[in-house]
Scaffold this motif. Structure first.
Motif, PDB file in Angstrom:
ATOM      1  N   ASN B 229      -2.368   8.519   8.592  1.00  0.00           N
ATOM      2  CA  ASN B 229      -1.377   7.769   9.342  1.00  0.00           C
ATOM      3  C   ASN B 229      -1.978   6.869  10.407  1.00  0.00           C
ATOM      4  O   ASN B 229      -1.403   5.844  10.753  1.00  0.00           O
ATOM      5  CB  ASN B 229      -0.363   8.728   9.968  1.00  0.00           C
ATOM      6  N   ILE B 230      -3.138   7.257  10.927  1.00  0.00           N
ATOM      7  CA  ILE B 230      -3.765   6.422  11.952  1.00  0.00           C
ATOM      8  C   ILE B 230      -4.093   5.048  11.376  1.00  0.00           C
ATOM      9  O   ILE B 230      -4.063   4.040  12.077  1.00  0.00           O
ATOM     10  CB  ILE B 230      -5.066   7.096  12.453  1.00  0.00           C
ATOM     11  N   ARG B 231      -4.405   5.007  10.081  1.00  0.00           N
ATOM     12  CA  ARG B 231      -4.764   3.734   9.455  1.00  0.00           C
ATOM     13  C   ARG B 231      -3.538   2.978   8.963  1.00  0.00           C
ATOM     14  O   ARG B 231      -3.659   1.927   8.381  1.00  0.00           O
ATOM     15  CB  ARG B 231      -5.661   4.010   8.231  1.00  0.00           C
ATOM     16  N   ALA B 232      -2.359   3.544   9.185  1.00  0.00           N
ATOM     17  CA  ALA B 232      -1.169   2.946   8.588  1.00  0.00           C
ATOM     18  C   ALA B 232      -0.791   1.653   9.286  1.00  0.00           C
ATOM     19  O   ALA B 232      -1.100   1.425  10.451  1.00  0.00           O
ATOM     20  CB  ALA B 232      -0.016   3.931   8.658  1.00  0.00           C
ATOM     21  N   ASP B 233      -0.073   0.804   8.553  1.00  0.00           N
ATOM     22  CA  ASP B 233       0.335  -0.493   9.105  1.00  0.00           C
ATOM     23  C   ASP B 233       1.218  -0.348  10.317  1.00  0.00           C
ATOM     24  O   ASP B 233       1.122  -1.124  11.268  1.00  0.00           O
ATOM     25  CB  ASP B 233       1.076  -1.295   8.030  1.00  0.00           C
ATOM     26  N   TYR B 234       2.127   0.647  10.278  1.00  0.00           N
ATOM     27  CA  TYR B 234       3.062   0.718  11.395  1.00  0.00           C
ATOM     28  C   TYR B 234       2.365   1.118  12.693  1.00  0.00           C
ATOM     29  O   TYR B 234       2.861   0.832  13.779  1.00  0.00           O
ATOM     30  CB  TYR B 234       4.231   1.673  11.079  1.00  0.00           C
ATOM     31  N   VAL B 235       1.210   1.756  12.574  1.00  0.00           N
ATOM     32  CA  VAL B 235       0.460   2.063  13.787  1.00  0.00           C
ATOM     33  C   VAL B 235      -0.093   0.776  14.380  1.00  0.00           C
ATOM     34  O   VAL B 235      -0.090   0.586  15.603  1.00  0.00           O
ATOM     35  CB  VAL B 235      -0.684   3.062  13.478  1.00  0.00           C
ATOM     36  N   ARG B 236      -0.538  -0.117  13.498  1.00  0.00           N
ATOM     37  CA  ARG B 236      -1.029  -1.410  13.989  1.00  0.00           C
ATOM     38  C   ARG B 236       0.082  -2.175  14.679  1.00  0.00           C
ATOM     39  O   ARG B 236      -0.125  -2.805  15.717  1.00  0.00           O
ATOM     40  CB  ARG B 236      -1.586  -2.220  12.817  1.00  0.00           C
ATOM     41  N   THR B 237       1.275  -2.125  14.091  1.00  0.00           N
ATOM     42  CA  THR B 237       2.416  -2.794  14.722  1.00  0.00           C
ATOM     43  C   THR B 237       2.687  -2.196  16.092  1.00  0.00           C
ATOM     44  O   THR B 237       2.928  -2.917  17.058  1.00  0.00           O
ATOM     45  CB  THR B 237       3.681  -2.642  13.854  1.00  0.00           C
ATOM     46  N   ALA B 238       2.654  -0.862  16.172  1.00  0.00           N
ATOM     47  CA  ALA B 238       2.931  -0.224  17.459  1.00  0.00           C
ATOM     48  C   ALA B 238       1.922  -0.674  18.508  1.00  0.00           C
ATOM     49  O   ALA B 238       2.273  -0.923  19.658  1.00  0.00           O
ATOM     50  CB  ALA B 238       2.899   1.295  17.299  1.00  0.00           C
TER      51      ALA B 238
END
Lengths: 313, 336, 345
Positions: B229-238
């Motif tokens: 999850n750390i690599r997930a796109d939504y983390v980048r958005t956050a």
């Protein structure tokens, strides 16, 4: 190991049901290597010290099971109580147990029932579970519904509990009944893996292409889809071998598995618990052998998975 | 959401019946191959025929279908099911005590053990997993990876025996030799088995053993989930939203990462039941698990079947609750 | 967790309201991987005026997304590291700011939208929560006020029935709607600059047009600068003022939009334009640039494009790589032979 579904989650989460390896796919952008996934995997595994150590250990234990005479010249049944619990020495590396039998010989001969049960049961579930998983995944529809519901039911029954019930009621506790109960209760594990792999393989472009040029069901199943399932199945078969060894030992320890005078590491552990304070080696040697075996299978399975999962590349 | 719950409930009923049938078939098959189990209950002693008949009748083992190998014995199955669900009758033991009574006596101990195990595995497992997952590749991560593999590979009975001997007996003796160690620790927590004087303290170590394997799996699952999850796109958005790292991880990542972990913990109830059998036997806890083992050793199959039936029902209900919980946690599932 | 209430301009020292909103100077980013060092960005420079649209054009893997992430400060680090250059926001080098101050710039002054809205939005929180969180954390608003503002935002990006949809989850929206939600999220705090990383690549053509039109309208209303990152030349033609074409981590041509389409000065740009299928050439073979873009761990010596270039000579195969020649007062091109490329038309 108290539950076999633990084996599938033991290696970090979701079982591999997803993309199988696509062999002979050249690497893009840079050096073109036409090596197949298996050749790559073999190369990686040979260089992995953990895998090689585990593999060697399993070979050692297997040879103990197959050819005990190679490892010891003593007869484990040659016992006399006046040699009870003598400490280890050069001639008798594990000393003697309570009945005065050579403990080292016991340990060597004890490998056989555990390995035989594990191998027979694993082969059986790979065969049956594999076929059922293949049928369920490939045909879908009501075939899948029925097989999946049956699998769900088996999954709801905790493995150890089901095994205890069966072995208690059948009252005959030998290699065959134990193998049977392991097989009966664990085939859904492999079936689910295969089914998942088949379902995702069905959608692959090259399978659709093969169907479009007229390949029949059988050919599609065996030449195109099944090869994708081999990798996850191999990984799980390895891990399941380890958990079967552990399961048999657990059942034997509880008293519903193999009984004396059969030899098994589970019996050795169970019989010698009380002597721990005075002669700890009586407990520690069989524990070590058992843990080593299970650990080796699991580490091999882990390494195989890392080597064969194309996503990790 | 309501539709989802109803659908799950409808699937639940055939699953319960199916599992009970599986148990029933296992036992019928075994009886068909090895004869009336009631006779064996008495071991070498010859029981009075009237008693033998009474018990056989009571347990339903007189049914003629049990003489044919392979017969699924549907009639007997229906009887069993009605017994269980309408009369709460799970069978009797050799001395004609109800299994339900035996279980009622044993349950408090098992419950205490399970609670300790669950708390231990949840708190330590998730913490270790998060700790390792956030530090991928580092010492912490490798430490967690290696220790968990070991714990999973060691069969639980080996772990239990070794812990009992090293901690309860050896170390416990050392503690008991010292005058300054409070009794609740020396005699309670570090006793090699269950002590009625210290019902909670003496169950701490057995509980930890019971939770050990699940803890390892939980930690690995959490670790993998966090790393994915750390690599997930939504983390980048956050992060692009200018949120503090603590919030990005503590709120956004964790909430997604914990979904598979929590569902695992729910499903793990089943293996906890099985593990309790081994743990209670080793640490001599007078709970349901030990009841099963002792009955199995003496061949009291009626008790074994009855108790296991009960445990299976508990597991099935727990699985149902977990399914529903999963929908609460992951909104994508609700609208299927 | 600090709540930044009312971010003031003077919270960041050195801000010059008369300087250009964004200036990237000679940016270098590398990725340290097991297979070697990938030089993702090798000396990229461009600037952005208020209200202008700058398009960054290039194929996958040319480093355009990495540039955007470096500007925002959201590079995955490790393995990515900024190894040189400056990113000036109104005269202040963002790369030299401590993280706490950079966070204030993010979303408040420079915002970003991403390509795939389904994976870019958190699946387990409602749209209202994800919008409202910006107001609650950056502006210290209450939950109720934040929700009201969120509904206004959804109206702004033309999502119907905003009052109900604010309580729904991302997977319940269609692709185009989701992208609008992302735009709403980016514009929530009225940023001066919006970076759009392939905003329409995952959408159908008709929806693409709607989204681009929406972006253009919002940009005009707010006099906002837009950095549009894309590989789609069609999208760029309508919307951009100036274009930077990137290849293998470098800007290889920079020009106002009409000039590039009329007379490209770099073989790569020319190849891109020629490969667009044209109706009047129906029936003829499609032209494509032969070969593949280089792996960023193994960029060719000299001009990175030389293996695929029909104008390449010996000088192109030797270091140093071509500098940006001044083609006109407003155009540059990194090709030794730009005159021929341009003249060929």
């Amino acid at each position: 190991m108290s539950d076999l579904t633990g084996a599938s989650t033991a290696v970090g989460g979701a079982p591999i049901g997803g993309e199988g390896p696509t062999p002979d796919e050249p690497a893009t952008g840079g050096k073109e290597r036409s090596a197949s996934l298996w050749a790559d995997a073999r190369r990686q595994l040979v260089r992995d010290p953990v895998f090689m150590l585990a593999f060697v250990y399993i070979l050692v234990v297997s040879s103990m099971a197959a050819l005990p005479g190679l490892w010891t010249s003593q007869d484990p049944r040659d016992c006399s109580t006046d040699r009870s619990r003598i400490s280890p020495s050069w001639d008798h590396p594990f000393g003697f147990n309570t009945l005065g039998c050579d403990y080292y010989a016991h340990a060597i001969y004890g490998a056989r029932p555990s390995m035989v049960i594990a191998i027979m049961a694993t082969s059986a579930i790979v065969l049956v579970g594999g076929v059922l998983g293949l049928l369920a995944g490939y045909y879908g529809g009501w075939v899948d519904t029925i097989i999946s519901r049956i699998m769900d039911i088996f999954f709801s029954l905790p493995f150890l509990l089901g095994a205890i019930v069966f072995l208690t009621v059948i009252k005959r506790q030998n290699i065959w009944t134990i193998t049977l109960v392991l097989f009966l209760l664990a085939w859904p594990t492999i079936a689910r893996i295969i089914r998942g792999s088949v379902i995702s393989s069905k959608d692959l472009d090259y399978v659709q292409a093969a169907r479009a040029v007229g390949a029949g069901n059988g050919r599609l199943m065996f030449r195109h889809i099944l090869p994708n399932a081999v990798a996850p199945m191999l990984v799980y078969a390895t891990i399941v071998l380890g958990s079967f060894v552990a399961a048999e030992a657990t059942l034997t320890f509880l008293g519903v598995g193999l009984q004396p005078p059969a030899q098994s590491w589970g019996i050795m552990i169970s019989d010698h618990q009380v002597y721990f304070l005075e002669d700890p080696w009586l407990l520690l040697f069989p524990c070590g052998l058992l843990v080593g075996t299970v650990l080796s299978f699991i580490l091999m399975g882990d390494a195989l998975r890392d080597a064969l999962d194309p996503k990790f590349r | 959401m309501g539709r989802y719950v109803i659908r799950r409930l409808l699937q639940f009923i055939p699953t319960v019946l199916g599992t009970m049938f599986l148990l029933h078939y296992l036992t019928s098959l075994a009886i068909q191959f090895s004869g009336n189990p009631v006779r064996a209950l008495f071991g070498d002693r010859t029981p009075p025929p009237a008693l033998l008949e009474a018990i056989t009748e009571r347990l339903g083992y007189a049914d003629p279908c049990l003489d044919q190998k392979g017969n699924p014995c549907f009639g007997l199955f229906v009887d069993r099911v009605t017994d269980v669900f309408f009369r709460f009758d799970f069978g009797i033991n050799l001395r004609q005590r109800e299994v339900t009574e035996l279980v009622a006596d044993a349950i408090p101990y098992t419950l205490k053990l399970l609670v300790i195990a669950m708390v231990f595995q949840t708190v330590v497992g998730i913490s270790a997993g998060v700790w390792a997952g956030l530090r991928g590749g580092s010492f912490a991560d490798n430490l967690v990876k290696i220790t968990t593999v070991f714990v999973i590979s060691v069969p639980i009975f080996v772990l239990g025996v070794l812990v009992r001997e090293f901690v309860g007996v050896k170390f416990g003796n050392v503690l008991r030799g010292q005058a300054w160690v409070p009794e609740v620790i020396a005699d309670g927590m570090f006793s090699p088995g269950f002590k009625p004087d210290y019902p909670w303290a003496s169950l701490i170590i057995p509980g930890m053993v019971l939770g050990a394997v699940s803890l390892a799996v939980t930690a690995r699952l959490t670790r993998t989930s966090i790393m994915e999850n750390i690599r997930a796109d939504y983390v980048r958005t956050a992060r692009a939203k200018g949120l503090a790292n603590k919030r990005v991880i503590g709120v956004h990542t964790l909430r997604n990462s914990l979904i598979p972990v929590i569902t695992f913990l729910g499903v793990d109830i089943g293996s906890s039941m099985a593990g309790a059998v081994v743990t209670e036997t080793i640490f001599n806890v007078p709970g349901i698990g030990r009841l099963v083992t002792f009955s199995a050793r003496t061949g009291e199959s009626s008790v074994v079947v009855g108790v296991v039936t009960m445990l299976v029902l508990v597991v099935l209900i727990a699985n149902l609750l977990v399914d529903i919980l999963y929908a609460v946690l992951d909104p994508r599932i609700r609208y299927e | 967790m600090s709540t930044d209430v009312n971010v003031k301009m003077d919270a960041i020292p050195g801000l010059d309201p008369n300087a250009m909103p964004l200036q990237v100077k000679d940016l270098h980013v590398e990725f340290r991987t097991r297979n070697g060092i990938a030089h993702a960005v090798n000396g990229v420079s461009f600037d952005l005026r208020a209200g202008e649209t700058r398009a960054i054009l290039g194929e996958s893997g040319c480093g355009k997304s990495v540039t955007a992430q470096a500007i925002m400060g959201i590079l995955d680090s490790p393995p990515g590291f900024v190894t040189g250059g400056q990113i000036l926001y109104r005269g202040v080098d963002l790369l030299k700011l401590p993280e706490s101050q950079r966070r204030k710039v993010r979303a408040n002054k420079i915002a970003m939208i991403f390509q795939d809205a389904l994976s870019a939005l958190n699946p387990v929180f409602t749209v209202g929560f994800q919008l409202g969180e910006l107001f609650r954390k950056h502006r210290g608003m209450s939950r109720r006020d934040a929700k009201a503002r969120s509904i206004e935002l959804l109206d702004l990006v033309k999502i119907p029935a905003a009052r109900q949809r604010v309580n729904e989850y991302p997977h319940q929206f269609s692709g185009g709607m989701r992208q609008r939600v992302m735009i709403a999220m980016a514009l929530a705090l009225d940023p001066e600059i919006l970076i759009a990383d392939e905003p329409t690549t995952a959408l159908d053509v008709t929806v693409q047009a709607q989204i681009m039109a929406l972006l253009a309208e919002l940009q005009r209303e707010r006099n906002m600068g837009l950095v549009l990152i894309t590989h789609d030349m069609g999208v760029v033609a309508d919307v951009a003022d100036r274009i930077s074409v990137m290849y293998a981590g470098r800007v290889i041509e920079e020009a106002p939009v009409e000039d590039i389409y009329a007379s490209p000065a770099h073989p790569y740009t020319k190849g891109l334009l020629e490969s667009i299928p044209r109706l009047d050439l129906k029936g003829q073979e499609l032209s494509a640039i032969k070969g593949l873009p280089p792996a960023l761990t193994n960029i060719p010596k000299g001009c990175a494009f030389n293996p695929r270039c029909r104008y390449a000579q010996d000088v192109c195969r030797q270091d140093p790589s071509p500098p940006l020649y001044q083609v006109s007062p407003v155009r540059t091109a990194a090709c030794h032979f730009w005159k021929e490329v341009k003249g060929d038309e």
